[in-house]
Design a protein around this motif. Sequence first.
Motif, PDB file in Angstrom:
ATOM      1  N   THR A  85       8.485  -8.803   6.873  1.00 53.72           N
ATOM      2  CA  THR A  85       7.436  -7.804   6.962  1.00 53.72           C
ATOM      3  C   THR A  85       7.364  -7.002   5.670  1.00 53.72           C
ATOM      4  OG1 THR A  85       6.513  -6.018   8.322  1.00 53.72           O
ATOM      5  CG2 THR A  85       8.881  -5.956   7.905  1.00 53.72           C
ATOM      6  N   CYS A  86       6.277  -6.278   5.488  1.00 52.00           N
ATOM      7  CA  CYS A  86       6.144  -5.294   4.418  1.00 52.00           C
ATOM      8  C   CYS A  86       5.149  -4.250   4.913  1.00 52.00           C
ATOM      9  CB  CYS A  86       5.689  -5.939   3.108  1.00 52.00           C
ATOM     10  SG  CYS A  86       4.047  -6.686   3.184  1.00 52.00           S
ATOM     11  N   ARG A  87       4.848  -3.264   4.067  1.00 54.35           N
ATOM     12  CA  ARG A  87       3.933  -2.209   4.499  1.00 54.35           C
ATOM     13  C   ARG A  87       2.804  -2.021   3.505  1.00 54.35           C
ATOM     14  NH1 ARG A  87       7.905   2.497   7.057  1.00 54.35           N
ATOM     15  NH2 ARG A  87       8.817   1.198   8.696  1.00 54.35           N
ATOM     16  N   ASN A  88       2.231  -3.121   3.051  1.00 52.72           N
ATOM     17  CA  ASN A  88       1.067  -3.031   2.171  1.00 52.72           C
ATOM     18  C   ASN A  88      -0.196  -2.660   2.943  1.00 52.72           C
ATOM     19  OD1 ASN A  88       3.056  -4.518   0.571  1.00 52.72           O
ATOM     20  ND2 ASN A  88       1.380  -4.842  -0.855  1.00 52.72           N
ATOM     21  N   PHE A  89      -0.286  -3.140   4.191  1.00 56.73           N
ATOM     22  CA  PHE A  89      -1.473  -2.921   5.010  1.00 56.73           C
ATOM     23  C   PHE A  89      -1.088  -2.241   6.318  1.00 56.73           C
ATOM     24  CE2 PHE A  89      -2.318  -7.062   2.785  1.00 56.73           C
ATOM     25  CZ  PHE A  89      -3.226  -6.561   1.870  1.00 56.73           C
ATOM     26  N   GLU A  90      -2.063  -1.680   6.986  1.00 59.01           N
ATOM     27  CA  GLU A  90      -1.811  -1.059   8.282  1.00 59.01           C
ATOM     28  C   GLU A  90      -1.557  -2.107   9.356  1.00 59.01           C
ATOM     29  OE1 GLU A  90      -4.855   1.639   9.389  1.00 59.01           O
ATOM     30  OE2 GLU A  90      -4.591   2.953   7.648  1.00 59.01           O
TER      31      GLU A  90
END
Length: 687
Positions: free
Chosen positions: A532-537
């Motif tokens: 996972t990552c947090r580039n997008f909502e």
Amino acid sequence: MTVMEERFELASQRILEIEKEKRMPEQFQRYFAENADYLGVLLEEYKWIASGAMREASLQELERHNESCFIDLMGRNYETSYANPDWAYAQLGETFGQLLSAVAAELRSLPAFIYEQDLEGITIRLELFVEIYCAFAESFEETKEAPEYSRIRDIFYWFASDYAELTAEHAIRHTVDWGQRFALDIIENADLSDIRYLFWFGEYIADDQWKLAEHLNGLPEEKIQKIADTYTEGFRKGFELAKKPLDKKKSIQIRYPLGFERVVKAAIENFRKMGLEPVIARTPASFAEGRRVFRLGFFGGAVNRQFDYDHENDKALYLDKKYVHRMLECRKNAWEEYKDMAVVHAGPAVIEAFGEEPFEPASKEYLLTLSTEQQKLYVEYQSQAGAMTNEYIDPEERSFTCIAFPVPGIGEHFPEIFDEVLKINTLDYKTYETIQQHLIDALDKAAWVEIKGRGDNHTDMKVMLHTLNNPAQETNFENCVADVNIPVGEVFTSPKLTGTEGVLHVPQTFLRGMQYNDLELQFRDGMITKYTCRNFEKEAENEKLLQDGVLYHHDTLPIGEFAIGTNTTAYMVARRYEINDKLPVLIAEKTGPHFAVGDTCYSYEEDRMTYNPDGKAIIARDNEVSALRHTDPEKAYFNCHTDITIPYAELAEVTAVCADGTRIGLIKDGFFVLDGTEELNLPLYQG
């Protein structure tokens, strides 16, 4: 007039008529008229270049021509370009928006073919546009309705399939054929002190290319030669240290960003003294040929990296079993055609540039995506294509080198940063070799290594090491000095997968031209179990970003490498100038421990014995996955390798743990604590 010239003339004439016609509803007529207008500009560009006027044009005129080739992709213009999938969807509707945007994107590859005067490459794309236009016009005239989606999709499908042979031949020729002269003629024959030459390549020329060339023009010849020597000597040493026969080779592929021509020209002379002729080819301009955000070959400025990202999966329109089979067949035929050149090809020598603003893609609603079945097909294609390359260019007889320098976009301190990076790239490898041996001696006593983050970094990894049966003559870690991988500064291994587990997390990292925020990978027995990552909502968009840019459409990947970077000098230069987020992987991987997901560093060469400078054999050259090469080779390799680094400041500890539980501290709270490695802390203290 040849058949191709006749086809070109017919397609050109037809395109010039489209703007005057009104054969369909406004929403579609506007799409075809605007694209026909763009193609008309490029056709004039083609004549202008063919006439020889380009070489006599003023700098201001060259700038105008360059801008006209890329104008609708630049800045805010892209928001209302049909090459923007969201805009195309809004204007053309659900049925045709994505497809016609993909067609518009393919047309934007034409400047490369125009400047190289590649008549076939130009003609087939003009014909694609004309055929789709005629299908729409005829359908509206006959039925008052748009054509069936399948009809238009089939036109695009057969464009990709019918010209698969041309695409494959182009890719292989641009890998090994040293008879290509387009870029070489400019580099060797142009007056490189006259900045106009940059515009002759047919790439987008931004401030970085212009200012970089000007900066290099201001350097004395001995400094240019030093950069070139470092670059070419790294390649030569790679063959020497691996005991590979360089004297059997006749060509080398040079990949570099425009602006470095003075360095490349000096490097060409160095390589020729080694008996190697340069192969210098453009990064793929066409999405059908493999254009991506990450670029290989020679390339100019990135007109719009969002555009490249938006269209990386346009192959969803034609990727099926039949197409994969045809592409593999065409690649096989192309390799056969160039097999004599392939067998004497030495590999790539790469100059990377860094300093552009990190690219963080915007969320788009209407991008084409690969289905689950297509992802599997693409993985299968990449695997077989990679195996085919290794069949014709033996991995045990090829090598590579890679070096990186900043571009002016890195900021106001560019000249100072450039000089600092040159010093980093030429650090004394003997000093590092000695220090790194202390790390290796400690690591070779261990059964596993524990890596834990601190602060916002919540990494908690356990990495299992191979068992040394004869520690006096064997080692797990390679003592990496500045040969193929410049600059100096790491020790690395291929870990055991069984028992390797935990969480790898970095708050921010920059991989292959893309910025990732809060990147997290979870492992069990060395394989990724969650990402996972947090580039997008939206979590689905984050997963897609990682699928495309890290996992390369595989369901999972193993840890192919664990390493400890030792180049604290590079780390502190980055801290001093606040460019940590702009460092390329090549330098960043030397500034802390790092993990690579994908293949090992020894992929396809696991059976070749490798030795450290102290004479010990490196036995950790494969893992449980790559060991399948003997029984199930299609499952042994992933044809990708992505390094993810944890900066020193984010480290709580790196500890070697022996089988009896003895713990040997290597790094504690960001500083090296092992006896014999204290010198590495000097830059950290000074910072």
